[in-house]
Each structure stands twice: as structure tokens, then as C-alpha cells.
Design an enzyme around this catalytic site. Sequence first.
Site, short mmCIF file in Angstrom:
data_model
loop_
_atom_site.label_atom_id
_atom_site.label_comp_id
_atom_site.label_asym_id
_atom_site.label_seq_id
_atom_site.Cartn_x
_atom_site.Cartn_y
_atom_site.Cartn_z
N ARG A 16 0.90 -1.16 0.08
CA ARG A 16 -0.11 -0.07 0.21
C ARG A 16 1.03 1.27 0.02
O ARG A 16 0.83 2.15 0.57
CB ARG A 16 -0.85 0.04 1.21
CG ARG A 16 -1.85 -1.13 1.31
CD ARG A 16 -3.05 -1.03 0.09
NE ARG A 16 -4.24 -1.88 0.70
CZ ARG A 16 -4.07 -3.07 0.17
NH1 ARG A 16 -3.09 -3.66 -0.23
NH2 ARG A 16 -5.03 -3.92 0.29
N SER A 69 -10.15 -0.68 3.31
CA SER A 69 -9.52 -0.51 4.76
C SER A 69 -9.14 0.73 5.16
O SER A 69 -8.51 1.45 4.28
CB SER A 69 -8.20 -1.68 4.47
OG SER A 69 -8.55 -2.84 4.29
N GLU A 111 -4.48 4.23 6.22
CA GLU A 111 -4.16 3.86 4.83
C GLU A 111 -4.71 4.96 3.85
O GLU A 111 -4.06 5.39 2.93
CB GLU A 111 -4.93 2.75 4.42
CG GLU A 111 -4.29 1.88 3.25
CD GLU A 111 -5.43 1.31 2.52
OE1 GLU A 111 -6.00 1.92 1.51
OE2 GLU A 111 -5.43 0.27 2.64
#
Length: 352
Positions: free
Chosen positions: A173, A251, A346
Amino acid sequence: MVSEALIRQQNADLTHLNTLGFKCSAPWLVQVATADELPAVFDFAHQQDLPVFPLGGGSNVILRPALNALVLQQQPLPLDWPQDLSDQLLLRVPAGNNWHQLVMETASKGYHGLENLALIPGQAGAAPIQNIGAYGAEVADCLLAVEGWWLPEAGQPARFDVIPAADCCLGYRDSRFKRDWKGRFVITALQIQLKRSAEPRLNYGDLAERLHLRQQQQAGDLPLPQLIAETVAAIRREKLPDPAAIGNVGSFFKNPLVDHQQAQELQAAWPQLPIYPAEQGSKLAAGWLIDQCGFKGFCKGAVGVHDRQALVLVHHGGGDAEQLLALADEIVTCVQARFGVPLEREPEVVKL
Ligand code: EPU
């Protein structure tokens, strides 16, 4: 001056352009049909004394009520399929194309590479920024290069460039687009490589089992990548909230990386904790940690935690970034106190 061919809007409402559904407005929203139009847009932003903020599907950003930027959106374009669909396919994907449609289109033509990434919301151009990933695959696996424009900087004009994937430092990520290249480069297309003959990646969770069930139920001969993509999409629909129905950005935290010793200590104390091997150390399931702290299904005013996946924070309507970030802080504090593990956010909080 921006050409009349461009779609532009002053005092634009971005509420429906971010999947959290937070109320937000920006002085300008400009939609371009092709990448060649970008230098004119950069000039226009300069005249307006505004930074350029490229917005894809708005599915990984947290917007505050006023975004002081010229918001740039790129429109989807038809894919340029080669005449001969051989085993190996090199495809150029315009940044404004919908990611899930791309996955389904390539999978239905029998190409492996993107099928595990089905139903991830957003546009193709955003995929390398956080190196989107799911079910044991990530965009880094098939990305060859990104095309785009360096924004004008320190007296230098805008410059078109093709950056090899290796230079983008794609990680879990993560990429340079989130770090030293943040706000400096606008991705206009991806160059990807797909294969018919590749081995499918089926070892994440119950994917193999679910695929087997689907194959038994399925009449006719669908290409394997398409069956995998449909299976992944079905699993995601069960666990993750549909942004069209309830605001979310997938997420909210990364799965934290810990060293082997800490992983062993945690495993001894919490035998049920899902731990995955990672390149350096071990990755813990953040959703499990948050779930154990009792947050699953928790509501605080207009925001809350999804009732089927504790890693996803949700917005029920009428809330804002501050409320969501306060809830995220509460979760981080609780997980830190209970497990001694820091959680990292995130999605990007846009600070313009
Ligand atoms: N779990 C719980 N409770 C929860 C949530 C999860 O106990 O509330 C447990 C699950 O039972 C499972 C483990 O935690 O044993 C992992 O859960 P899951 O398989 O749902 O995946 P995840 O690690 O929570 C990651 C990605 C997702 C991706 C899935 C599938 C991150 C931050 N998230 O989630 O990506 O779809 O794996 O590959 O890496 C996204 O980035 O937006 C996203 C949805």
C-alpha cells in the site's frame, strides 16, 4: 485560458465524488478527455493561484469541507486492444478508466494478472499510488510503467514522462507517489502486462474453496481469470460495504508489520491472532485487533465501524472528516494499549 472543450465547473460540489460522501467543495473542478489537455489545465491553475489536485474515484481520500485546489478528473477512454490476442498482452490503460471494469474486461478475455483485484473501487490511474492489493496480488505484479505529467515546478514547465514501475518503489500500500513525488506528478495512463498462461494465485483465505464451488455451479466454459474475478467480487460483496450504499474508503488502516520476536510474543498471548509472513517480519490482521477491542459495528454519531469487517470505517451521513479521524484515533489508542501495536492510516487526508 482553459479551452471550452474541457468540462469545468466553478465552486464545485465534490460530495458525490468521494466514496465517504463527505460534504466538500472546491473553487474549480476540471474534467479532461485526453492527457494532452493537461498543460493548459496547469496554466489555468497557475493563473488562479491554485494547486492541482487529481481526483480519481475518490475512494481513498478523506476530504474536509473546503478543498482549496483545482480538482482534476480524467475521463474514461476505450481500451486499445491489439488485433492479435496472443499469450502475452501489453495494454495501455488510460488513468480515468474504472478499475473494476478493466479487471472484468481483461479477465473475460482470458488474461491473468488483475483477476484477484476485482471490485476494488476507483480509477486505474490511482492504482499505483497505493499499489492496490487484495487476495495475494497487487498492481505491482503487472505494472510495467506509468505515463503522466510532472507539474510545473521552480520555473520549469510541465513535462511528460514515462516512469518504469521499478522507479516507483511500489510496496505494501505504498509508492513514491505517496512520498517524495506526492503532489508533483499526474498519472495519465498505466502500461501493464498480462498473460493467458500464468498460474492463478489462489492461496489467500478461502479463495480456492470458493472458486471450486463456483466452478461446480457454473454452466458453460468461462475463462478461469473471469471465474476468479467473479469469486473475489462475491467474497468482497459479503464482507465489505458498497460505497454507493454506505460511505467508506475500504480498509482504513494497514495491516501492521512487526518483527519476528514481537509476532511470536503476540501469538503466544493471542493464539487466534491471524499472522502472515511478510518480506521483513510478520504482518498482523489489523481487522482482528480492532475487532478484539470491541469496535465491530460500533457507532459514534454519524460515523462508525462496519459490522462485518472491523478494518472498514463507515460514514452514515451528515458527518465529517474530524469525526471520522477522532474515531480512528480512539481505535489506534485502544489497539496500542491492548496489543502494543501502532496502526497506520491507509487513506490520504487531503490537506489543501
Ligand atoms: N478479521 C477479524 N475481524 C474483522 C476483520 C478481519 O477477525 O472484523 C480477521 C479475518 O477473519 C481474517 C483476517 O482478520 O482472519 C484478515 O481479514 P481479511 O481476509 O478480511 O483481510 P484484511 O487483512 O482485513 C486485507 C486488505 C483488503 C483486502 C483483503 C483481502 C489491507 C489493509 N487490507 O484486508 O484490502 O481486500 O486483505 O485481500 O491490507 C483495502 O485496501 O481497501 C482492502 C479492502
